[in-house]
Design a protein around this motif. Sequence first.
Motif, PDB file in Angstrom:
ATOM      1  N   GLU A  60     -20.369  31.872  20.276  1.00  0.00           N
ATOM      2  CA  GLU A  60     -21.280  30.750  20.066  1.00  0.00           C
ATOM      3  C   GLU A  60     -20.756  29.756  19.022  1.00  0.00           C
ATOM      4  OE1 GLU A  60     -24.892  32.910  19.177  1.00  0.00           O
ATOM      5  OE2 GLU A  60     -25.512  32.788  21.266  1.00  0.00           O
ATOM      6  N   VAL A  61     -19.577  29.254  19.334  1.00  0.00           N
ATOM      7  CA  VAL A  61     -18.948  28.215  18.518  1.00  0.00           C
ATOM      8  C   VAL A  61     -18.714  27.005  19.417  1.00  0.00           C
ATOM      9  CG1 VAL A  61     -16.872  27.581  17.215  1.00  0.00           C
ATOM     10  CG2 VAL A  61     -17.853  29.873  16.964  1.00  0.00           C
ATOM     11  N   GLU A  62     -19.023  25.833  18.916  1.00  0.00           N
ATOM     12  CA  GLU A  62     -18.771  24.615  19.690  1.00  0.00           C
ATOM     13  C   GLU A  62     -17.274  24.332  19.733  1.00  0.00           C
ATOM     14  OE1 GLU A  62     -19.293  19.757  19.318  1.00  0.00           O
ATOM     15  OE2 GLU A  62     -20.319  21.088  17.887  1.00  0.00           O
ATOM     16  N   ALA A  63     -16.741  24.207  20.928  1.00  0.00           N
ATOM     17  CA  ALA A  63     -15.321  23.871  21.087  1.00  0.00           C
ATOM     18  C   ALA A  63     -15.172  22.355  21.087  1.00  0.00           C
ATOM     19  CB  ALA A  63     -14.787  24.457  22.380  1.00  0.00           C
ATOM     20  N   ARG A  64     -14.530  21.821  20.055  1.00  0.00           N
ATOM     21  CA  ARG A  64     -14.263  20.386  20.000  1.00  0.00           C
ATOM     22  C   ARG A  64     -12.822  20.154  20.447  1.00  0.00           C
ATOM     23  NH1 ARG A  64     -17.477  17.908  14.701  1.00  0.00           N
ATOM     24  NH2 ARG A  64     -19.562  18.443  15.488  1.00  0.00           N
ATOM     25  N   LEU A  65     -12.687  19.762  21.698  1.00  0.00           N
ATOM     26  CA  LEU A  65     -11.378  19.651  22.317  1.00  0.00           C
ATOM     27  C   LEU A  65     -10.887  18.213  22.275  1.00  0.00           C
ATOM     28  CD1 LEU A  65     -12.022  21.921  25.442  1.00  0.00           C
ATOM     29  CD2 LEU A  65     -10.777  22.528  23.359  1.00  0.00           C
ATOM     30  N   LEU A  66      -9.723  18.025  21.699  1.00  0.00           N
ATOM     31  CA  LEU A  66      -9.108  16.706  21.630  1.00  0.00           C
ATOM     32  C   LEU A  66      -8.352  16.457  22.933  1.00  0.00           C
ATOM     33  CD1 LEU A  66      -8.687  14.393  19.509  1.00  0.00           C
ATOM     34  CD2 LEU A  66      -6.450  15.417  19.090  1.00  0.00           C
ATOM     35  N   PRO A  67      -8.716  15.447  23.709  1.00  0.00           N
ATOM     36  CA  PRO A  67      -8.064  15.241  25.008  1.00  0.00           C
ATOM     37  C   PRO A  67      -6.637  14.722  24.864  1.00  0.00           C
ATOM     38  CG  PRO A  67      -9.585  13.453  24.553  1.00  0.00           C
ATOM     39  CD  PRO A  67      -9.770  14.455  23.447  1.00  0.00           C
ATOM     40  N   MET A  68      -5.878  14.860  25.951  1.00  0.00           N
ATOM     41  CA  MET A  68      -4.555  14.269  26.001  1.00  0.00           C
ATOM     42  C   MET A  68      -4.689  12.754  26.119  1.00  0.00           C
ATOM     43  SD  MET A  68      -2.540  16.865  28.559  1.00  0.00           S
ATOM     44  CE  MET A  68      -2.217  18.569  28.083  1.00  0.00           C
ATOM     45  N   GLU A  69      -3.641  12.055  25.746  1.00  0.00           N
ATOM     46  CA  GLU A  69      -3.677  10.589  25.772  1.00  0.00           C
ATOM     47  C   GLU A  69      -2.283  10.074  26.098  1.00  0.00           C
ATOM     48  OE1 GLU A  69      -6.002   7.520  26.033  1.00  0.00           O
ATOM     49  OE2 GLU A  69      -6.854   9.205  24.914  1.00  0.00           O
ATOM     50  N   GLY A  70      -2.127   9.424  27.248  1.00  0.00           N
ATOM     51  CA  GLY A  70      -0.831   8.879  27.625  1.00  0.00           C
ATOM     52  C   GLY A  70       0.235   9.955  27.692  1.00  0.00           C
ATOM     53  N   ASP A  71       1.314   9.772  26.930  1.00  0.00           N
ATOM     54  CA  ASP A  71       2.400  10.759  26.894  1.00  0.00           C
ATOM     55  C   ASP A  71       2.238  11.760  25.758  1.00  0.00           C
ATOM     56  OD1 ASP A  71       3.666   9.671  29.104  1.00  0.00           O
ATOM     57  OD2 ASP A  71       4.830   8.244  27.915  1.00  0.00           O
ATOM     58  N   ARG A  72       1.084  11.758  25.104  1.00  0.00           N
ATOM     59  CA  ARG A  72       0.794  12.782  24.092  1.00  0.00           C
ATOM     60  C   ARG A  72       0.044  13.909  24.784  1.00  0.00           C
ATOM     61  NH1 ARG A  72      -3.563  14.034  21.720  1.00  0.00           N
ATOM     62  NH2 ARG A  72      -4.646  12.064  22.070  1.00  0.00           N
ATOM     63  N   PHE A  73       0.707  15.049  24.900  1.00  0.00           N
ATOM     64  CA  PHE A  73       0.156  16.157  25.668  1.00  0.00           C
ATOM     65  C   PHE A  73      -0.436  17.248  24.789  1.00  0.00           C
ATOM     66  CE2 PHE A  73       3.752  14.645  28.487  1.00  0.00           C
ATOM     67  CZ  PHE A  73       2.924  13.865  29.286  1.00  0.00           C
ATOM     68  N   HIS A  74      -0.532  16.991  23.486  1.00  0.00           N
ATOM     69  CA  HIS A  74      -1.151  17.979  22.604  1.00  0.00           C
ATOM     70  C   HIS A  74      -1.895  17.278  21.472  1.00  0.00           C
ATOM     71  CE1 HIS A  74       3.155  18.021  20.825  1.00  0.00           C
ATOM     72  NE2 HIS A  74       2.419  17.198  20.106  1.00  0.00           N
TER      73      HIS A  74
END
Length: 485
Positions: free
Chosen positions: A196-210
Amino acid sequence: MALHRGTQGAEGNMRGPAEDPADDHTERRRLSLNPFFGEADPTNGMSSAPPTHRLPDGPMPPSTAYQLVHDELMLDGNSRLNLATFVTTWMEPQAGVLMAECRDKNMIDKDEYPRTAELERRCVTMLADLWNAPDPTATVGCSTTGSSEACMLAGLALKRRWTAKNGDRYPGSAKPNLVMGVNVQVCWEKFCNFWEVEARLLPMEGDRFHLDPQAAADLCDENTIGVVAILGSTFDGSYEPVAELCAALDSLQERTGLDIPVHVDGASGAMVAPFLDEDLVWDFRLPRVSSINTSGHKYGLVYPGVGWALWRTSAELPEELVFRVNYLGGEMPTFALNFSRPGAQVVAQYYTFLRLGRDGFRAVQQAARDVACGLADQIGAMDDFRLLTRGDQLPVFAFTTAPQVTNFDVFDVSRRLREHGWLMPAYTFPANREDLSVLRVVCRNGFSADLAALLLADLRLLLPELRRQPHPLGRDKSAATAFHH
């Protein structure tokens, strides 16, 4: 006729119109087994094949049971040609002998198997030293069944430390969150779901895959239990910038007072970077790095079934997570999720550390990187493909079809390579880059330059046929998801 199908359903019409169905059933069962599988006399055939979906009525000779299982497993893929898995597929025969000698030892019985427990302790200290802990002898850690369990333990420690600091707000008004890139291994999503932890996921952007360091810091607040950095993304083999992330969190603390710890998921990279990228600062040299995990069964060079979780000091591992059990006559501290498991993999890990040392590990990992970089360069030189990464961090690289290629896609390439025995995964990237579909190649110890040359030859062999296709042959879009191991 399906092999070893037993009594499950019809297996083809083998009788004439006048034949008794009962006779046909008996004949099919008799012919389900090779006569040589009989205990002594191949002319005395087996009278019945065992069922496959319920327990047989009686026993059978061990040689027969072995042969039945052995034959069915021939339909599995060849693990040495599996370019999808990070997991070790080759070890020395001596390691196999040691594992066979220890597979009956239960790791949890430390009072009964004190030397196995001592080898586990030595491995923890060796890893602490390898990862530049301030005092390796004071570093706490344990073996696990793999990095997934190790990540669960690290996440639990982060949550408990946050809970202790926020007891007046939790669980009433505050919900803990964990910040990470969308490229994390699926075990982190499981952790957030289970605990029960909120997952704050940073999305990919352009050629940044992490993960982007500043963007990750911007997602943090007073409810953030920690930030996960991946040393070696499974999507493309790239390292996340751990030092830059720590610097961004240092600045955040200066501005807001928020002290956010970092866990490094080094499932693969924590056993590569110390030997090949010694100047890269990612480990316990960074004061903000609280814990690190790795998979002994990946670039730790051990067969599946062992991972490691380490904390900088005992202060990072809350005491309430350590269970002290009076078990079989002795007090035994334990903080793994699993209880009973074989000691074989831990013994094999110690053997590998002893066998290779730093110079040996460096040679093995350098060979894997050299193969990866060489293979990536040759695939990148083909007009049909475009490289995303080159294998110069993890010995792993990803590539996709070139923009002008319209006759086939990465899924066609994966399918056709499977016809030659190669298992090369094709998958789509996650949020914000679902438009990008790639092939990934994992180069492990045992994947030699000779095997790489054979892969290239098969790839070149199938390309003319793929180019003649009128269009990609289509796929099940629901199956075109990210590879998670």
